[in-house]
Design a protein around this motif. Structure first.
Motif, PDB file in Angstrom:
ATOM      1  N   LEU A 150      43.722  47.328  44.529  1.00  0.00           N
ATOM      2  CA  LEU A 150      42.217  46.766  44.748  1.00  0.00           C
ATOM      3  C   LEU A 150      41.625  46.890  43.163  1.00  0.00           C
ATOM      4  N   THR A 151      41.864  47.912  42.448  1.00  0.00           N
ATOM      5  CA  THR A 151      41.496  47.979  41.146  1.00  0.00           C
ATOM      6  C   THR A 151      41.607  46.928  40.098  1.00  0.00           C
ATOM      7  N   LEU A 152      43.092  46.532  40.264  1.00  0.00           N
ATOM      8  CA  LEU A 152      43.250  45.578  39.424  1.00  0.00           C
ATOM      9  C   LEU A 152      42.651  44.161  39.660  1.00  0.00           C
ATOM     10  N   GLU A 153      42.942  43.742  40.998  1.00  0.00           N
ATOM     11  CA  GLU A 153      42.139  42.500  41.669  1.00  0.00           C
ATOM     12  C   GLU A 153      40.750  42.504  41.185  1.00  0.00           C
ATOM     13  N   ALA A 154      39.807  43.612  41.045  1.00  0.00           N
ATOM     14  CA  ALA A 154      38.714  43.760  40.728  1.00  0.00           C
ATOM     15  C   ALA A 154      38.345  43.677  38.960  1.00  0.00           C
TER      16      ALA A 154
END
Length: 441
Positions: free
Chosen positions: A130-134
């Protein structure tokens, strides 16, 4: 790491930790081939200025050309993003991928007690995605039990699971009963923590605790020098002595590791600054004199506005003593941050996102809040890119869009200098030349 020691942490975590044959610590695999990104604007973070020569050529995971220097060879995949802005990959300097909050405080504590280490590693992997895709292609992970952050870093580096580049710190260094010790569980039910878990007393034992973290693969060290908001202790009192802090910082720096100091209280922060820490995390009650000392010594403030804002607006979710601390600390924090901006303290964006219920993936909130509390929007973008990379000691690789650096690139719709909330919804995320998220239509 020997088999006997690995056995403590469970079979699934051991499988993650054995992935240490990655190309480089903290560096996920690179993409291959040629890609050209085009957009209406470019914010390269070398300054606060927007550029209109928004073309970036990427070759084998690195930036090969920008603007006029980006000569696009035949056969290059060209991605035209239209009315968008290209920026460096965002950096969260205060991350806890291995933790997540819950709107129900007591359920949160129950989960802490009942989840196995291997189960928590899977939650950490989901939070990393989730953090990377943000758009957050790099994080500094400031505290995780059982070395789950180090295992996750290794798995990402080996290409087994998606996630940001992680600079992991292992267990935080804390006093017995301090803000980074575990809650006061009955000892007959939950075993007390030891030096390998970061709990120490006296200079020699704190030095040993730091060595344990680095022996297990820590890239950075976190020390907890004052009380906390969500822990059971007084929020602003010092919790490690000058001797203990100095020993921990000396040992970390001897190994070439930077030190982040959790500190809400002014006295504790000042001792930590004088001992040579590289950053103060939170900093709710810092005085102007201490802020000026930080500026003079180049010590960064990582204000974690996201967490402070959450506990202030959701203080009713916590037990009465914690709720009162949250309200007092939040008010002081707003005043402190405005003073830090006015004085010119170096600031790096860091979220402490584990405090926010379902918060992972909403990390850009930190840059939005920095702008709300007085930073120029462009300066807030720099805090989440170039200056965060400077704090982490990786500015030669990431943090700005410059030829030769890793192709960690984010695209957002419109102009984030005019509307910084655009950072909350990237339309493309590239990590070392690999497109990990792209919105179409």
């Amino acid at each position: 790491m020997g088999w006997k020691r690995i056995g403590r942490f469970g079979a699934a975590l051991a499988a993650l930790a054995l992935c240490s044959a990655a190309p480089q610590r903290g560096v996920p695999p690179a993409g291959e081939g040629l890609i050209a990104l085009k957009a209406a604007r470019l914010f390269d973070a070398t300054s606060e200025r927007l550029r209109d020569d928004a073309v970036i050529l990427v070759r084998d995971g690195r930036i090969a050309g920008i603007g006029a220097s980006a000569e696009i060879p035949a056969g290059t995949e060209v991605i035209d993003l239209g009315d968008a802005t290209l920026l460096p990959g965002f950096i969260d300097a205060h991350s806890h991928l291995t933790l997540e909050s819950d709107a129900d405080y007591y359920r949160h504590v129950f989960k802490q007690m009942m989840r196995t280490q291997s189960e928590q590693a899977f939650y950490a992997g989901a939070n990393a995605r989730l953090t990377l895709e943000a758009g957050f292609t790099t994080v500094r992970h400031v505290g995780a039990r059982y070395f789950i952050d180090i295992g996750l870093r290794n798995a990402i580096n080996a290409g087994l699971t998606p996630g940001p580049r992680i600079l992991a710190s292992g267990n935080p260094i804390t006093a017995r009963g301090g803000s980074c010790d575990q809650p006061p569980f009955p000892a007959e039910r939950v075993a007390p923590k030891t030096a390998i878990d970061g709990v120490c007393s006296g200079g020699a034992e704190c030095r040993e605790a730091v060595r344990h973290q680095m022996n297990n693969g820590a890239d950075a060290i976190k020390i907890c020098v004052s009380g906390g908001v969500l822990s059971w202790d007084p929020v602003d009192v010092p919790q490690l002595t000058r001797e203990e802090i100095t020993a921990a910082v000396e040992e970390a720096h001897n190994w070439g590791r930077k030190v982040a100091a959790h500190a809400h209280g002014d006295t504790a922060a000042r001792i930590a600054i004088e001992a040579g820490v590289d950053s103060i995390e939170h900093g709710s009650f810092l005085s102007e004199a201490t802020l000026k000392l930080m500026k003079a010594r180049g010590v960064f403030l990582v204000p974690t506005c996201t967490a402070i804002d959450w506990v202030e607006t959701h203080s009713g979710n916590y037990p009465p003593n914690i709720a009162e601390k949250a309200r007092v600390a939040s008010k002081a924090h707003h005043d402190m941050l405005r003073a830090a901006i006015r004085i010119g303290v170096p600031i790096a964006a860091g979220t402490d996102m584990s405090v926010v219920d379902k918060g992972h993936g909403k990390n850009a909130t930190e840059m939005v809040l920095l702008a709300r509390y007085g930073m120029r929007p462009a300066a807030a973008l720099v805090a989440g890119t170039r200056d965060a990379a400077r704090l982490l000691g990786i500015a030669e690789r990431v943090g700005t869009i410059e030829t030769g650096k890793d192709a960690d690139i984010v695209a957002v719709a419109g102009n984030p200098v005019a509307d910084i909330t655009a950072t909350r919804a990237p339309v493309l995320v590239m990590q070392r030349g690999r497109i990990v998220m792209r919105k179409t239509g």
